[in-house]
Design a protein around this motif. Sequence first.
Motif, PDB file in Angstrom:
ATOM      1  N   VAL A  15      -0.382   2.603 -18.713  1.00 41.35           N
ATOM      2  CA  VAL A  15      -0.198   1.552 -19.706  1.00 41.35           C
ATOM      3  C   VAL A  15       1.299   1.274 -19.781  1.00 41.35           C
ATOM      4  CG1 VAL A  15      -0.494   0.893 -22.117  1.00 41.35           C
ATOM      5  CG2 VAL A  15      -2.236   2.252 -20.993  1.00 41.35           C
ATOM      6  N   PHE A  16       1.648   0.002 -19.807  1.00 45.57           N
ATOM      7  CA  PHE A  16       3.050  -0.405 -19.840  1.00 45.57           C
ATOM      8  C   PHE A  16       3.325  -1.224 -21.091  1.00 45.57           C
ATOM      9  CE2 PHE A  16       2.009   0.357 -15.479  1.00 45.57           C
ATOM     10  CZ  PHE A  16       3.136   0.951 -14.946  1.00 45.57           C
ATOM     11  N   LEU A  17       4.415  -0.905 -21.767  1.00 47.65           N
ATOM     12  CA  LEU A  17       4.873  -1.668 -22.919  1.00 47.65           C
ATOM     13  C   LEU A  17       6.216  -2.264 -22.536  1.00 47.65           C
ATOM     14  CD1 LEU A  17       4.620  -2.574 -25.863  1.00 47.65           C
ATOM     15  CD2 LEU A  17       5.785  -0.459 -26.516  1.00 47.65           C
ATOM     16  N   ASN A  18       6.253  -3.583 -22.429  1.00 44.50           N
ATOM     17  CA  ASN A  18       7.476  -4.303 -22.058  1.00 44.50           C
ATOM     18  C   ASN A  18       8.106  -3.741 -20.792  1.00 44.50           C
ATOM     19  OD1 ASN A  18       7.180  -5.889 -24.381  1.00 44.50           O
ATOM     20  ND2 ASN A  18       8.302  -4.407 -25.582  1.00 44.50           N
ATOM     21  N   GLY A  19       7.270  -3.364 -19.828  1.00 45.14           N
ATOM     22  CA  GLY A  19       7.749  -2.905 -18.543  1.00 45.14           C
ATOM     23  C   GLY A  19       8.011  -1.416 -18.438  1.00 45.14           C
ATOM     24  N   GLU A  20       7.869  -0.690 -19.530  1.00 48.27           N
ATOM     25  CA  GLU A  20       8.071   0.763 -19.500  1.00 48.27           C
ATOM     26  C   GLU A  20       6.722   1.461 -19.575  1.00 48.27           C
ATOM     27  OE1 GLU A  20      10.979   2.590 -22.001  1.00 48.27           O
ATOM     28  OE2 GLU A  20      12.119   0.731 -22.150  1.00 48.27           O
ATOM     29  N   GLU A  21       6.501   2.390 -18.645  1.00 51.91           N
ATOM     30  CA  GLU A  21       5.243   3.136 -18.641  1.00 51.91           C
ATOM     31  C   GLU A  21       5.195   4.077 -19.829  1.00 51.91           C
ATOM     32  OE1 GLU A  21       2.587   6.093 -15.825  1.00 51.91           O
ATOM     33  OE2 GLU A  21       4.351   5.120 -14.988  1.00 51.91           O
ATOM     34  N   MET A  26       1.751 -11.092 -24.272  1.00 53.31           N
ATOM     35  CA  MET A  26       0.624 -10.897 -23.394  1.00 53.31           C
ATOM     36  C   MET A  26       0.068  -9.519 -23.679  1.00 53.31           C
ATOM     37  SD  MET A  26       0.033  -9.076 -20.424  1.00 53.31           S
ATOM     38  CE  MET A  26      -1.292  -9.067 -19.312  1.00 53.31           C
ATOM     39  N   THR A  27      -1.231  -9.403 -23.777  1.00 53.28           N
ATOM     40  CA  THR A  27      -1.853  -8.102 -23.894  1.00 53.28           C
ATOM     41  C   THR A  27      -3.130  -8.110 -23.064  1.00 53.28           C
ATOM     42  OG1 THR A  27      -2.456  -6.352 -25.448  1.00 53.28           O
ATOM     43  CG2 THR A  27      -3.241  -8.539 -25.952  1.00 53.28           C
ATOM     44  N   GLY A  28      -3.403  -7.036 -22.366  1.00 52.48           N
ATOM     45  CA  GLY A  28      -4.633  -6.974 -21.595  1.00 52.48           C
ATOM     46  C   GLY A  28      -4.472  -6.295 -20.260  1.00 52.48           C
ATOM     47  N   LYS A  29      -5.504  -6.448 -19.442  1.00 51.04           N
ATOM     48  CA  LYS A  29      -5.524  -5.867 -18.103  1.00 51.04           C
ATOM     49  C   LYS A  29      -4.871  -6.863 -17.149  1.00 51.04           C
ATOM     50  CE  LYS A  29      -8.700  -4.002 -14.700  1.00 51.04           C
ATOM     51  NZ  LYS A  29     -10.103  -3.797 -14.375  1.00 51.04           N
ATOM     52  N   TRP A  30      -3.887  -6.417 -16.405  1.00 51.91           N
ATOM     53  CA  TRP A  30      -3.138  -7.283 -15.505  1.00 51.91           C
ATOM     54  C   TRP A  30      -3.600  -7.010 -14.079  1.00 51.91           C
ATOM     55  CZ3 TRP A  30       0.092 -11.219 -16.490  1.00 51.91           C
ATOM     56  CH2 TRP A  30       0.901 -11.674 -15.462  1.00 51.91           C
ATOM     57  N   HIS A  31      -4.421  -7.893 -13.540  1.00 45.63           N
ATOM     58  CA  HIS A  31      -4.989  -7.642 -12.221  1.00 45.63           C
ATOM     59  C   HIS A  31      -4.580  -8.720 -11.217  1.00 45.63           C
ATOM     60  CE1 HIS A  31      -8.079 -10.674 -13.133  1.00 45.63           C
ATOM     61  NE2 HIS A  31      -8.048 -10.151 -14.327  1.00 45.63           N
ATOM     62  N   VAL A  32      -3.361  -9.186 -11.331  1.00 44.06           N
ATOM     63  CA  VAL A  32      -2.916 -10.240 -10.420  1.00 44.06           C
ATOM     64  C   VAL A  32      -1.770  -9.780  -9.526  1.00 44.06           C
ATOM     65  CG1 VAL A  32      -3.721 -12.162 -11.815  1.00 44.06           C
ATOM     66  CG2 VAL A  32      -1.467 -11.237 -12.227  1.00 44.06           C
ATOM     67  N   GLY A  33      -1.731  -8.499  -9.183  1.00 47.52           N
ATOM     68  CA  GLY A  33      -0.765  -8.041  -8.204  1.00 47.52           C
ATOM     69  C   GLY A  33       0.290  -7.075  -8.696  1.00 47.52           C
ATOM     70  N   PHE A  79       6.836 -13.376 -19.643  1.00 49.66           N
ATOM     71  CA  PHE A  79       6.400 -12.822 -20.926  1.00 49.66           C
ATOM     72  C   PHE A  79       7.548 -12.014 -21.532  1.00 49.66           C
ATOM     73  CE2 PHE A  79       2.405 -13.438 -18.677  1.00 49.66           C
ATOM     74  CZ  PHE A  79       1.635 -14.054 -19.650  1.00 49.66           C
ATOM     75  N   ASP A  80       7.932 -12.340 -22.746  1.00 52.74           N
ATOM     76  CA  ASP A  80       9.001 -11.602 -23.427  1.00 52.74           C
ATOM     77  C   ASP A  80       8.546 -10.218 -23.852  1.00 52.74           C
ATOM     78  OD1 ASP A  80      10.827 -13.720 -23.242  1.00 52.74           O
ATOM     79  OD2 ASP A  80      10.043 -14.620 -25.080  1.00 52.74           O
ATOM     80  N   ARG A  81       7.286 -10.114 -24.257  1.00 48.23           N
ATOM     81  CA  ARG A  81       6.719  -8.831 -24.679  1.00 48.23           C
ATOM     82  C   ARG A  81       5.357  -8.683 -24.020  1.00 48.23           C
ATOM     83  NH1 ARG A  81       6.279  -8.470 -30.786  1.00 48.23           N
ATOM     84  NH2 ARG A  81       6.004  -6.297 -30.286  1.00 48.23           N
TER      85      ARG A  81
END
Length: 56
Positions: free
Chosen positions: A41-47, A1-8, A20-22
């Motif tokens: 910005v977060f990569l695999n859950g890490e800011e 998944m890549t992009g803007k996450w605006h669902v909470g 999402f694995d990555r």
Amino acid sequence: MTGKWHVGQAAGTVPWKRGFDRSLNAPAGGFYYGDGKNAKVFLNGEELANDSITPR
């Protein structure tokens, strides 16, 4: 998944907890203003640092 996450993301609904694995994502709000408190910005859950060029 890549992009803007605006669902909470602020409420804990994040891509790395939704199957999402990555992921590379920015939560909603402030992304285009690099010095803003919401410019994250977060990569695999890490800011990542706002001035990151390569992922840690």
